[in-house]
Enzyme design. Structure first.
Site, PDB file in Angstrom:
ATOM      1  CE  LYS A 193      -2.445   4.393   2.705  1.00 44.60           C
ATOM      2  NZ  LYS A 193      -3.779   3.793   2.705  1.00 44.60           N
ATOM      3  NE  ARG A 203      -6.912  10.409   2.068  1.00 50.63           N
ATOM      4  CZ  ARG A 203      -6.050  10.830   2.983  1.00 50.63           C
ATOM      5  NH1 ARG A 203      -6.164  12.052   3.474  1.00 50.63           N
ATOM      6  NH2 ARG A 203      -5.097  10.032   3.416  1.00 50.63           N
ATOM      7  CE  LYS A 246      -1.595   4.519  -1.196  1.00 50.81           C
ATOM      8  NZ  LYS A 246      -2.814   4.098  -0.617  1.00 50.81           N
TER       9      LYS A 246
HETATM   10  C1  PBG Z   1      -7.256   3.418   1.491  1.00 50.85           C
HETATM   11  C2  PBG Z   1      -6.368   3.774   0.376  1.00 50.85           C
HETATM   12  C3  PBG Z   1      -5.925   5.032  -0.017  1.00 50.85           C
HETATM   13  C4  PBG Z   1      -5.171   4.821  -1.155  1.00 50.85           C
HETATM   14  C5  PBG Z   1      -5.148   3.463  -1.398  1.00 50.85           C
HETATM   15  N1  PBG Z   1      -5.875   2.830  -0.431  1.00 50.85           N
HETATM   16  C6  PBG Z   1      -6.218   6.376   0.515  1.00 50.85           C
HETATM   17  C7  PBG Z   1      -5.754   6.788   1.833  1.00 50.85           C
HETATM   18  O1  PBG Z   1      -5.089   6.076   2.571  1.00 50.85           O
HETATM   19  O2  PBG Z   1      -6.134   7.914   2.183  1.00 50.85           O
HETATM   20  C8  PBG Z   1      -4.524   5.890  -1.974  1.00 50.85           C
HETATM   21  C9  PBG Z   1      -4.359   5.551  -3.396  1.00 50.85           C
HETATM   22  C10 PBG Z   1      -4.123   6.712  -4.283  1.00 50.85           C
HETATM   23  O3  PBG Z   1      -3.972   7.865  -3.839  1.00 50.85           O
HETATM   24  O4  PBG Z   1      -4.058   6.469  -5.479  1.00 50.85           O
HETATM   25  N2  PBG Z   1      -6.634   3.332   2.712  1.00 50.85           N
HETATM   26 ZN    ZN Z   2      -8.094   3.482   4.350  1.00 54.50          ZN
END
Ligand code: PBG
Ligand code: ZN
Length: 322
Positions: A193, A203, A246
């Protein structure tokens, strides 16, 4: 003549026969946001077509989805009390736990429920872990994440998906699940990620933007491809059942690389910003939405993704693009 594929592609029937990549609705997971309350459907401005639902409304939404053939959803709890210790993340009555219970009660095994495991929607500062002396404390965060996974397991979730990027969380979650009789619940790890600007709209949806600093200490540097392999293999070793990459579009090389380096199923998350960009461009008439979406989905599959998590899933099925 030195014709190559064009000879095979010149007839639409045979063009299908030589297509190397296929998509099926079984590959897709639909991400959903759940908020506390009753009868709440609140649209997310940055993500046209996507809403936050209270648990009762999520049941109705899931029912509509199931009629279209969506049988796997990924749940994000949002709108909860934010505290230093992220207590709401593992409370029995959390909105995520409540939604899981309602969905299970209503759909039983017809719907496969996956929950996102992370603390950013539950901490007062919005970081994905517990902050001490201004920095995210890895091991304390892992303890809370494991409790959150257990709470969702007790509520009936089918799979957990840790998205926090703390080290050792896959093993901690595997252990707590095994020790409590949930050895059959798989872990889909957000293994690679990246710290990405493509999470912007999410967010807003989850009101989980960090209040200070950024996520670059625990999320990956987008300049690093080798590190993604290292992270993913470490998660595999810790007991992950699925490895996820991701975001997806800017990281097709990482998907392809994990596909080669690991024998586990590989998932990719076509994230909020990727969705919003397509929607915004299509709304302005700059691109044809269906064509763009299908090209993206095939690209994920061609790169090696077995599983695709995408906000486009509903359009894909509702509009019979697939
Ligand atoms: C939480 C999380 C996030 C996403 C999925 N789980 C946001 C982040 O890490 O800031 C992003 C998913 C998306 O942008 O569709 N950690
Ligand atoms: Zn998170």
């Amino acid at each position: 003549m030195q014709y190559r594929y064009r000879r095979l592609r010149s007839h639409p029937i045979f063009r299908e026969a030589v297509a190397e990549t296929r998509l099926s609705k079984d590959m897709f997971i639909y991400p959903c946001f759940v908020v506390p309350g009753k009868k709440v459907i609140s649209p997310i401005a940055a993500m046209p077509g996507i809403c936050r639902f209270s648990p009762d409304e999520l049941v109705r939404e899931a029912e509509k989805g199931m009629k279209l053939g969506i049988n796997k959803i990924l749940i994000f709890g949002t709108g909860e009390k934010k505290t230093r210790g992220a207590q709401a993340s593992y409370s029995h009555g959390s909105v995520a736990a409540t939604a899981i219970k309602s969905l299970k009660k209503y759909f039983g095994n017809e719907l496969y429920i996956i929950s996102d495991i992370c603390l950013c929607a539950y901490t007062d500062h919005g970081h994905c872990g517990i902050v001490e002396h201004g920095i995210v404390h890895n091991d304390k965060s892992v303890d809370i994440l494991a409790k959150m996974a257990l709470s969702h397991a007790r509520s009936g979730v089918d799979m957990v998906a840790p998205s926090d990027m703390m080290d050792g969380r896959v093993r901690a979650i595997r252990n707590i699940l095994d020790n409590n009789g949930f050895e059959n619940i798989p872990v889909m790890s957000y293994a690679a990620k990246f710290a990405s600007a493509y999470y912007g709209p999410f967010r807003e949806a989850a009101s989980s933007a960090p209040q200070h600093g950024d996520r670059k200490t625990y999320q990956m540097d987008f300049r690093n491809g080798r590190e993604a392999v290292k992270e993913a293999l470490a998660d595999e070793y810790e007991g992950a059942d699925i490895l996820m990459v991701k975001p997806a579009l800017a990281y097709l090389d990482v998907i392809a690389r994990l596909r080669r380096e690991s024998l586990l199923p590989v998932a990719c998350y076509n994230v909020s910003g990727e969705y919003s960009m397509v929607k915004a461009a299509a709304r302005q008439g700059l691109v044809d939405e269906r064509s763009i979406v299908m090209e993206n989905m095939y690209a994920f599959a061609r790169a090696g993704a077995d599983i695709i998590i995408s906000y486009h899933v509903k359009d894909l099925l509702e509009k019979k693009w697939l």
